[in-house]
Design a protein around this motif. Structure first.
Motif, mmCIF file in Angstrom:
data_model
loop_
_atom_site.group_PDB
_atom_site.id
_atom_site.type_symbol
_atom_site.label_atom_id
_atom_site.label_comp_id
_atom_site.label_asym_id
_atom_site.label_seq_id
_atom_site.Cartn_x
_atom_site.Cartn_y
_atom_site.Cartn_z
ATOM 1 N N PHE A 463 80.836 19.171 121.444
ATOM 2 C CA PHE A 463 81.769 19.740 121.764
ATOM 3 C C PHE A 463 82.020 19.816 122.893
ATOM 4 N N ARG A 464 82.733 20.505 123.430
ATOM 5 C CA ARG A 464 83.277 20.459 124.910
ATOM 6 C C ARG A 464 83.985 21.591 124.981
ATOM 7 N N ILE A 465 84.565 22.152 126.312
ATOM 8 C CA ILE A 465 84.921 23.526 127.300
ATOM 9 C C ILE A 465 86.209 23.079 127.745
ATOM 10 N N GLY A 466 87.292 23.866 127.012
ATOM 11 C CA GLY A 466 88.519 23.466 127.888
ATOM 12 C C GLY A 466 89.117 24.215 127.850
ATOM 13 N N GLN A 467 90.543 24.213 128.535
ATOM 14 C CA GLN A 467 91.213 25.459 128.457
ATOM 15 C C GLN A 467 91.753 26.107 127.387
ATOM 16 N N SER A 468 91.631 25.783 125.762
ATOM 17 C CA SER A 468 91.023 26.213 124.801
ATOM 18 C C SER A 468 90.228 26.807 125.080
ATOM 19 N N GLY A 469 89.763 27.003 125.110
ATOM 20 C CA GLY A 469 88.430 27.073 125.215
ATOM 21 C C GLY A 469 86.946 26.432 124.596
ATOM 22 N N LEU A 470 86.075 26.767 123.439
ATOM 23 C CA LEU A 470 85.597 25.552 122.384
ATOM 24 C C LEU A 470 86.113 24.848 121.881
ATOM 25 N N ILE A 471 85.988 23.644 121.596
ATOM 26 C CA ILE A 471 86.258 22.571 120.981
ATOM 27 C C ILE A 471 84.788 21.759 120.358
ATOM 28 N N LEU A 472 85.185 21.825 118.948
ATOM 29 C CA LEU A 472 83.428 20.841 118.520
ATOM 30 C C LEU A 472 84.639 20.283 117.494
ATOM 31 N N GLY A 473 83.324 18.895 117.945
ATOM 32 C CA GLY A 473 83.943 17.721 117.271
ATOM 33 C C GLY A 473 83.198 17.475 115.831
ATOM 34 N N ALA A 474 82.942 16.720 114.823
ATOM 35 C CA ALA A 474 82.538 16.081 113.234
ATOM 36 C C ALA A 474 81.399 15.972 113.360
ATOM 37 N N PRO A 475 80.570 16.259 112.467
ATOM 38 C CA PRO A 475 79.363 16.097 112.734
ATOM 39 C C PRO A 475 78.435 14.628 113.238
ATOM 40 N N LEU A 476 77.752 14.171 114.062
ATOM 41 C CA LEU A 476 77.011 13.111 114.914
ATOM 42 C C LEU A 476 76.440 12.665 113.581
ATOM 43 N N ASP A 477 76.833 11.995 112.412
ATOM 44 C CA ASP A 477 75.807 11.688 111.666
ATOM 45 C C ASP A 477 75.665 9.869 112.050
#
Length: 507
Positions: A463-477
């Protein structure tokens, strides 16, 4: 009937007028009886006694304050400091030894002067009672009577005489004992109908802490244990010990979404209403941001939320979160967010629990966040019951249908980390945040390690924290060892978030 004692009081009650104390006493003091209020100087005995008389005056009962230790001017000044005025329904009688007893030429050789003084003091007290005919009496203090009596037998007989005399006249009596003459003397404990003990604790750092306990109350229900209280302008406020089993509200359980689709998918749809969620991770991973995401979602649904901040100054918090899309100041001004800066050095656990209850009971907040438990622990120096306090608070909030979010900062940045307090077994859901290094960058990962209510993803997401709040990516498989901090890439195309993408600036 009280759940703790199983005893039901039947006699009319004399409310003390002290906020919270009547709750502890299940109504107040039974009329026509004698009660002991003891504690070292500075614990608040005189303030409680004055409020007891003022509560009677408000209902038209005549009160009498008999003082052997303070002057009438000192009492009136003390009352004025709280904004109180002792009206004609409260008489202050200052017992002053006759000058003849203090004059060496007038003292009799066959009797000790204390014998004469005790008899004369008793005569003056009973004379004032006959003249005023009060329904409420305060005698301040027993230390003077104990010194004049000189022996335990005479002291006990004198107190018994007062008890029977006042009882015949139907007066409710509050005896004050400052424990300065003999702190180990328990003579009055067996005579009094009830005993209230006041204590003052001095932690290594921060303001003094005060607490009280009802050590005895014959034939009447009371709330046992210690109860924190504070003395401020306006009088004393007692914060009854929170018992979660006494509070239960019916509500419909439903899933609460965060507003971030990937996070909700990780949580199996969201968290349950009336449950507790612990966000765990090292400093700077974004624990507060995860909590704020749920708060913003609750306010967007039209609900109220309460946020208790221990670790961060509010002005800095407002500026920092505004850059992430959370306008906390606007939420507060609209009355949707009840945010409070908590000074850990000045607050007792009982008062904090009382503030949380006010937000839930009176303001109807359905989402409650405590940021962080590290700060909450700091508010309890030399306290050995931190986990019990948290347990009762979480149980109470859950039974009120409030969704609770807690944060705990762990020690360390990568690898094995420890938390200063382990409450993972108390929380219904545990969100774990971690740093990890991949492709020359420090990244953040989130996983759900526990959820009591329903299923959840077993994967780990960046996940990242940016100007739009929380951004989560796909599972780190395609990675192994993310939680250890230095993962191994075992796939072909990594699902990492692209650095520097719009709205993905590092926090």
């Amino acid at each position: 009937m009280d759940a703790e004692t199983g005893i039901t009081g039947t006699r009319p009650m004399a409310p003390t007028g002290v906020p919270g104390l009547d709750d502890v006493l299940s109504g107040g003091l039974t009329q026509g009886n004698l009660f002991l209020l003891e504690g070292e100087p500075g614990t608040g005995k005189t303030t409680i006694a004055l409020r007891f008389l003022l509560a009677g005056a408000e209902t038209g009962e005549q009160g009498l304050y008999i003082t052997l230790s303070e002057t009438e001017q000192e009492l009136r000044s003390g009352a004025a400091s709280h904004g109180w005025r002792l009206n004609d329904k409260i008489e202050v009688f200052e017992v002053v030894p006759p000058e003849s007893l203090l004059d060496a030429d007038q003292q009799q050789s066959l009797l000790y002067s204390s014998d004469l003084e005790l008899g004369e003091t008793t005569r003056l007290i009973l004379g004032a009672f006959e003249r005023v005919k009060p329904k409420r009496v305060v005698l301040d203090s027993l230390s003077e009577i104990r010194l004049l009596a000189q022996s335990s037998l005479r002291y006990r007989r004198q107190v018994l005489a007062f008890k029977h005399y006042f009882s015949r006249h139907g007066a409710t009596v509050l005896l004050l004992d400052d424990l300065t003459s003999d702190a180990a003397d328990k003579t009055v404990h067996s005579v009094a109908h009830g005993v209230i003990k006041l204590e003052e604790l001095a932690p290594d750092y921060g303001a003094e802490r005060r607490r009280l306990r009802v050590a005895k109350y014959r034939g009447h229900a009371i709330r046992g244990g210690y109860h924190d209280f504070s003395i401020k302008k306006g009088g004393i406020s007692v914060f009854p010990r929170l018992v979660a089993s006494e509070h239960r509200t019916k509500f419909e359980r439903r899933q609460i979404a965060s507003g971030v689709a990937e996070l909700d998918a990780l949580l199996g749809g969201g968290v349950e209403q009336g449950s507790s969620t612990l966000v765990l991770g090292p400093a700077g991973t974004g624990k507060s941001t995860f909590v704020l995401q749920f708060i913003a979602a609750a306010i967007a649904r039209g609900e109220k939320a309460a946020l208790f901040v221990f670790d961060e100054e509010l002005g800095l918090l407002f500026d920092r979160t505004l850059a992430m899309g959370f306008d906390l100041e606007a939420m507060r001004d609209a009355g949707k967010l009840l945010i409070e800066q908590v000074d850990a050095a000045e607050l007792s656990p009982g008062e904090f629990a009382h503030r949380v209850r006010e937000r839930v009971d009176h303001a109807q907040a359905k989402t409650v966040a405590i940021d962080s438990l590290n700060g909450y622990q700091a508010a309890m120096p030399q306290e050995n019951a931190l986990v019990l306090h948290i347990h009762e608070l979480l149980q109470y909030l859950n039974r009120q249908g409030a969704t609770t979010f807690l944060t705990v900062a762990q020690h360390g940045l990568v690898g094995d980390m420890k938390a200063p307090v382990d409450v993972t077994y108390l929380a219904d859901t545990v969100i774990l945040l971690r740093y990890f290094e991949a492709l020359g960058r420090v990244r953040r990962a989130v996983s759900i390690i526990k959820k009591r209510t329903g299923h959840h993803e077993e994967s780990i997401r960046e996940f990242r924290i940016g100007q739009s709040g929380l951004i989560l990516g796909a599972p780190l498989d395609d990675f192994q060892g993310v939680l250890r901090g230095v993962p191994t890439f075992v796939g072909t195309t990594g699902p990492l978030l692209t650095p520097g993408a719009a709205g993905n600036e590092p926090h």
